[in-house]
Design a protein around this motif. Structure first.
Motif, PDB file in Angstrom:
ATOM      1  N   TYR A  38     -14.053  21.198  41.118  1.00 27.19           N
ATOM      2  CA  TYR A  38     -14.271  19.915  40.444  1.00 27.19           C
ATOM      3  C   TYR A  38     -14.072  20.075  38.942  1.00 27.19           C
ATOM      4  O   TYR A  38     -14.074  21.177  38.407  1.00 27.19           O
ATOM      5  N   VAL A  39     -13.878  18.932  38.291  1.00 29.32           N
ATOM      6  CA  VAL A  39     -13.761  18.879  36.835  1.00 29.32           C
ATOM      7  C   VAL A  39     -14.977  18.151  36.298  1.00 29.32           C
ATOM      8  O   VAL A  39     -15.395  17.125  36.845  1.00 29.32           O
ATOM      9  N   LEU A  40     -15.554  18.676  35.236  1.00 31.76           N
ATOM     10  CA  LEU A  40     -16.722  18.056  34.619  1.00 31.76           C
ATOM     11  C   LEU A  40     -16.568  18.079  33.105  1.00 31.76           C
ATOM     12  O   LEU A  40     -16.299  19.128  32.518  1.00 31.76           O
ATOM     13  N   VAL A  41     -16.750  16.913  32.490  1.00 32.09           N
ATOM     14  CA  VAL A  41     -16.725  16.799  31.034  1.00 32.09           C
ATOM     15  C   VAL A  41     -18.003  16.101  30.597  1.00 32.09           C
ATOM     16  O   VAL A  41     -18.354  15.037  31.126  1.00 32.09           O
ATOM     17  N   ILE A  42     -18.720  16.716  29.674  1.00 34.11           N
ATOM     18  CA  ILE A  42     -19.922  16.103  29.108  1.00 34.11           C
ATOM     19  C   ILE A  42     -19.785  16.128  27.587  1.00 34.11           C
ATOM     20  O   ILE A  42     -19.614  17.193  26.986  1.00 34.11           O
ATOM     21  N   LEU A  43     -19.836  14.944  26.986  1.00 36.90           N
ATOM     22  CA  LEU A  43     -19.732  14.801  25.540  1.00 36.90           C
ATOM     23  C   LEU A  43     -21.054  14.267  24.990  1.00 36.90           C
ATOM     24  O   LEU A  43     -21.773  13.541  25.680  1.00 36.90           O
ATOM     25  N   SER A  44     -21.355  14.606  23.752  1.00 36.22           N
ATOM     26  CA  SER A  44     -22.573  14.079  23.125  1.00 36.22           C
ATOM     27  C   SER A  44     -22.359  13.898  21.629  1.00 36.22           C
ATOM     28  O   SER A  44     -21.514  14.557  21.021  1.00 36.22           O
ATOM     29  N   LYS A  45     -23.130  12.982  21.056  1.00 34.44           N
ATOM     30  CA  LYS A  45     -23.080  12.744  19.614  1.00 34.44           C
ATOM     31  C   LYS A  45     -24.429  12.164  19.171  1.00 34.44           C
ATOM     32  O   LYS A  45     -25.259  11.782  20.001  1.00 34.44           O
ATOM     33  N   ASN A  46     -24.633  12.128  17.870  1.00 32.42           N
ATOM     34  CA  ASN A  46     -25.876  11.600  17.291  1.00 32.42           C
ATOM     35  C   ASN A  46     -27.109  12.335  17.822  1.00 32.42           C
ATOM     36  O   ASN A  46     -28.180  11.742  17.987  1.00 32.42           O
TER      37      ASN A  46
END
Length: 294
Positions: free
Chosen positions: A261-269
């Motif tokens: 599987y492919v997993l992308v987790i982004l975050s900001k602030n």
């Protein structure tokens, strides 16, 4: 008689589908609980690569500063241009610390105390192969290597290549530490969806040199986000990214039994970056457990 046998089969398939849908809904609720407990903004894109079309998206089209995740598209462009005969990755180039701002063409230098791969600074004035710089750009997230390479392939060419892969919103505008451009609002951006499509293209061997890229991404030095709570036998090819208040990870994962599987987790602030990193690692663990039990 065949019709009578078909009815329970249809009911069984329908029941299985309902159970999987329920598990995915439960997964989404658990992820949202973790995210809601962490001060900051998050986006997620998950897709199984096993043909069962299991996927989950949260804020997947929201724009984030790409940070160092943009280095994967630069790597793709390098291998594409090498395949087109523009150069060889064995070619040598001078290691330098002088670059042009995309805002006005003025020269700037990298801050020696910021780059995650400071060893390259000791070699300024010497030569290195394009392959070595590419490897350091991904594995150690070298900003100096990135700036040399992005000038080689052209930022606009990288963005155009991403469009060809179906990533409609990702923007690669410049190298790293171009403060004049940053202050003018000119930064590399991505969405979780686009970064997932980029990683999926590598995983599905849709881009030149995918196998080579998988190996390089698998050598990643920074492993405290998506891989943190996963068993060591899980194969993980990934690229992280971080600036102040931002923590990202984009990964291709393969379980021992072959599930991918492919997993992308982004975050900001992020007010508390350690809490943000812990949230990402915990979300990754939830998704791993979901895939493992499919």
């Amino acid at each position: 008689m065949k019709i009578h046998l078909l009815i329970p089969l249809v009911l069984l398939l329908s029941c299985n589908y309902g159970n999987e849908e329920k598990k995915l809904t439960q997964l989404e609720e658990e992820i949202k609980m973790l995210i809601n407990e962490t001060e900051g903004d998050f986006a997620l894109a998950f897709r199984s690569l096993d043909g069962d079309e299991n996927e989950l998206f949260l804020n997947e089209k929201e724009s984030f500063h790409a940070a160092s995740t943009m280095k994967t598209p630069v790597m793709i462009a390098l291998l594409e241009q090498e395949a087109a005969g523009k150069f060889s990755l064995q070619d040598s180039v001078m290691i330098r610390n002088s670059f042009k701002s995309i805002l006005d063409g003025s020269l700037y230098k990298m801050d020696l105390g910021v780059d995650s791969q400071e060893a390259l600074y000791q070699r300024i004035g010497e030569k290195a192969s394009l392959y070595e710089l590419m490897y350091e750009m991904i594995v150690r997230s070298s900003n100096l290597a990135t700036n040399i390479l992005i000038e080689k392939v052209g930022a606009a060419n990288v963005t155009q290549l991403m469009r060809e892969l179906g990533a409609e919103d990702i923007q690669i505008l410049r190298g790293v530490e171009d403060l004049k451009a940053y202050d003018a609002g000119l930064s590399n951006t991505t969405t979780a969806l686009d970064m997932m499509l980029v990683m999926e293209a590598i995983a599905r061997r849709k881009v030149v040199g995918s196998q080579n890229m998988m190996q390089i991404l698998s050598d990643q030095h920074f492993n405290d986000l998506i891989p943190k709570y996963l068993p060591k036998e899980v194969k993980i090819a990934h690229k992280t990214g971080a600036i102040t208040g931002v923590q990202h990870d984009a990964a291709i994962l393969e379980l021992p039994e072959g599930k991918k599987y492919v997993l992308v987790i982004l975050s900001k602030n992020l007010r508390d970056e350690e809490a943000g990193k812990e949230c990402i690692a915990s979300v990754s663990q939830l998704i791993y457990n979901y895939v493992k039990d499919l």
